[in-house]
Design a protein around this motif. Structure first.
Motif, PDB file in Angstrom:
ATOM      1  N   HIS A 240       0.822  -1.302   0.050  1.00 63.65           N
ATOM      2  CA  HIS A 240      -0.167  -0.108  -0.140  1.00 63.65           C
ATOM      3  C   HIS A 240       0.828   1.215  -0.020  1.00 63.65           C
ATOM      4  O   HIS A 240       0.470   2.343  -0.164  1.00 63.65           O
TER       5      HIS A 240
ATOM      6  N   TRP B  56      -2.576  -8.119  -4.389  1.00 65.70           N
ATOM      7  CA  TRP B  56      -2.779  -6.783  -4.245  1.00 65.70           C
ATOM      8  C   TRP B  56      -3.296  -6.148  -5.469  1.00 65.70           C
ATOM      9  O   TRP B  56      -4.076  -5.134  -5.502  1.00 65.70           O
TER      10      TRP B  56
ATOM     11  N   SER C 172       4.334   2.246   8.238  1.00 67.06           N
ATOM     12  CA  SER C 172       3.867   1.347   7.459  1.00 67.06           C
ATOM     13  C   SER C 172       5.050   0.836   6.516  1.00 67.06           C
ATOM     14  O   SER C 172       5.934   1.713   6.093  1.00 67.06           O
TER      15      SER C 172
ATOM     16  N   ASP D 244      -0.075  -7.610   1.101  1.00 72.96           N
ATOM     17  CA  ASP D 244       0.536  -6.321   1.293  1.00 72.96           C
ATOM     18  C   ASP D 244       1.946  -6.280   1.496  1.00 72.96           C
ATOM     19  O   ASP D 244       2.405  -5.821   2.556  1.00 72.96           O
TER      20      ASP D 244
ATOM     21  N   GLU E 153      -6.360  -5.700  -3.720  1.00 72.34           N
ATOM     22  CA  GLU E 153      -5.769  -5.121  -2.499  1.00 72.34           C
ATOM     23  C   GLU E 153      -5.994  -6.004  -1.210  1.00 72.34           C
ATOM     24  O   GLU E 153      -6.386  -5.479  -0.194  1.00 72.34           O
ATOM     25  N   ASP E 154      -5.725  -7.266  -1.537  1.00 72.12           N
ATOM     26  CA  ASP E 154      -5.784  -8.196  -0.342  1.00 72.12           C
ATOM     27  C   ASP E 154      -4.787  -8.011   0.541  1.00 72.12           C
ATOM     28  O   ASP E 154      -3.655  -7.939   0.561  1.00 72.12           O
ATOM     29  N   GLU E 155      -5.433  -7.665   1.909  1.00 67.90           N
ATOM     30  CA  GLU E 155      -4.400  -7.495   3.003  1.00 67.90           C
ATOM     31  C   GLU E 155      -3.349  -8.651   3.203  1.00 67.90           C
ATOM     32  O   GLU E 155      -2.270  -8.443   3.805  1.00 67.90           O
TER      33      GLU E 155
ATOM     34  N   GLN F 176      -1.321 -13.908   9.121  1.00 72.12           N
ATOM     35  CA  GLN F 176      -0.982 -12.784   9.524  1.00 72.12           C
ATOM     36  C   GLN F 176      -0.123 -12.976  10.754  1.00 72.12           C
ATOM     37  O   GLN F 176      -0.506 -13.945  11.467  1.00 72.12           O
TER      38      GLN F 176
ATOM     39  N   GLY G 215      -0.375  -5.424   6.254  1.00 75.44           N
ATOM     40  CA  GLY G 215      -1.284  -6.371   6.472  1.00 75.44           C
ATOM     41  C   GLY G 215      -2.740  -5.897   6.596  1.00 75.44           C
ATOM     42  O   GLY G 215      -3.327  -5.127   6.158  1.00 75.44           O
ATOM     43  N   PHE G 216      -2.842  -6.581   7.677  1.00 71.80           N
ATOM     44  CA  PHE G 216      -4.401  -6.241   8.379  1.00 71.80           C
ATOM     45  C   PHE G 216      -4.375  -4.801   8.821  1.00 71.80           C
ATOM     46  O   PHE G 216      -3.481  -4.352   9.340  1.00 71.80           O
ATOM     47  N   GLN G 217      -5.624  -4.352   8.384  1.00 68.19           N
ATOM     48  CA  GLN G 217      -5.869  -2.835   8.667  1.00 68.19           C
ATOM     49  C   GLN G 217      -4.484  -1.799   8.109  1.00 68.19           C
ATOM     50  O   GLN G 217      -4.173  -0.860   8.711  1.00 68.19           O
ATOM     51  N   GLN G 218      -3.860  -2.352   6.972  1.00 68.00           N
ATOM     52  CA  GLN G 218      -2.724  -1.657   6.330  1.00 68.00           C
ATOM     53  C   GLN G 218      -1.756  -1.235   7.418  1.00 68.00           C
ATOM     54  O   GLN G 218      -0.895  -0.570   7.680  1.00 68.00           O
TER      55      GLN G 218
END
Length: 248
Positions: free
Chosen positions: A80, A117, A201, A126, A121-123, A188, A218-221
């Motif tokens: 991201h 992604w 990030s 990422d 945009e699959d977490e 994750q 990943g989760f919640q960017q």
């Protein structure tokens, strides 16, 4: 997403066997994983010089780090951080501190993100790599070195101590924290460390042997709060993406 700040100046392992073998190696020293769960200013060191900020249009907005590659020109970060509107004109600044770029700014030449992604945009996808342009005939890894990347099917650092080094938006120096990674779902991993706010990030998760075993995202960017952060488990998809980037 753990995101941006405007700065006062304006800058990334032998080839994997298909998704199962640890990426090959630049020598790094073993870290002491104590104390756990305490966030401090990352000291100036050869290892921390491999971590830096991503900059676009004078804005520091994510963290990235150099990983070892045959071309010696590769960085890793969160997907991201390298996609979306205005994804051109990105520079990587390794070892950034207090408005200074001691190792220069390195223009991103090519971005590598996985199909998961790019498609949705699959977490769980990422993670991204980027190749940076050489400067004066020198590659970024020649200047600051590069950490090994460990990725592949069945490989996971969950339950081990990892150190996360990154650049929060409220600071112009990197922070560092070591703690035990724990599983989050089947794909994750998470770590509890305070102070990992916007800008972190893409921060590398580095194990006791100096290897990158996660990337903050990943989760919640990367996490909706400053005290819990996430990473994709670096599995077969990341191994294949690394192979594409190094052969690229």
């Amino acid at each position: 997403m753990k995101r941006p700040i405007r700065l006062p100046f304006l800058v990334a392992v032998a080839l994997l066997a298909a998704g199962s073998v640890p990426v090959a190696a630049a020598h790094t020293r073993v870290r002491t994983p104590e104390p756990l769960g305490v966030t401090t200013t990352a000291p100036v060191s050869a290892e921390n010089a491999r971590v830096g900020v991503l900059v676009r249009g004078g804005v520091h907005y994510c963290t990235a780090s150099v990983v070892h590659s045959e071309g010696r020109d590769l960085i890793v970060t969160a997907a991201h951080c390298l996609t979306g509107s205005g994804s051109g004109g990105i520079e990587f600044v390794p070892g950034y501190r207090d408005g200074r770029a001691p190792y220069g700014a390195w223009a991103v030449a090519r971005i590598y993100v996985g199909d998961g992604w790019k498609g949705r945009e699959d977490e769980d996808s990422d993670v991204a790599f980027a190749r940076v342009v050489s400067r004066g005939g020198e590659e970024v890894e020649d200047l600051v070195g590069g950490n090994r990347l460990v990725a592949g099917a069945g490989l996971s650092p969950v339950g081990e101590a990892v150190t996360v080094v990154g650049y929060p938006r409220a600071r112009e120096t990197p922070v560092s924290c070591t703690n035990i990674s724990t599983a989050y779902g089947g794909s994750q991993q998470r770590i509890e460390c305070p102070g990992y706010s916007g800008g972190t990030s893409g921060s590398p998760w580095i194990d006791a042997r100096g290897r990158v075993v996660g990337v903050l995202g990943g989760f919640q960017q990367g996490g909706a709060t400053d005290d819990v952060s996430y990473s994709v488990v670096l599995g077969g998809e990341v191994a294949a993406l690394y192979g594409e980037a190094t052969s690229g």
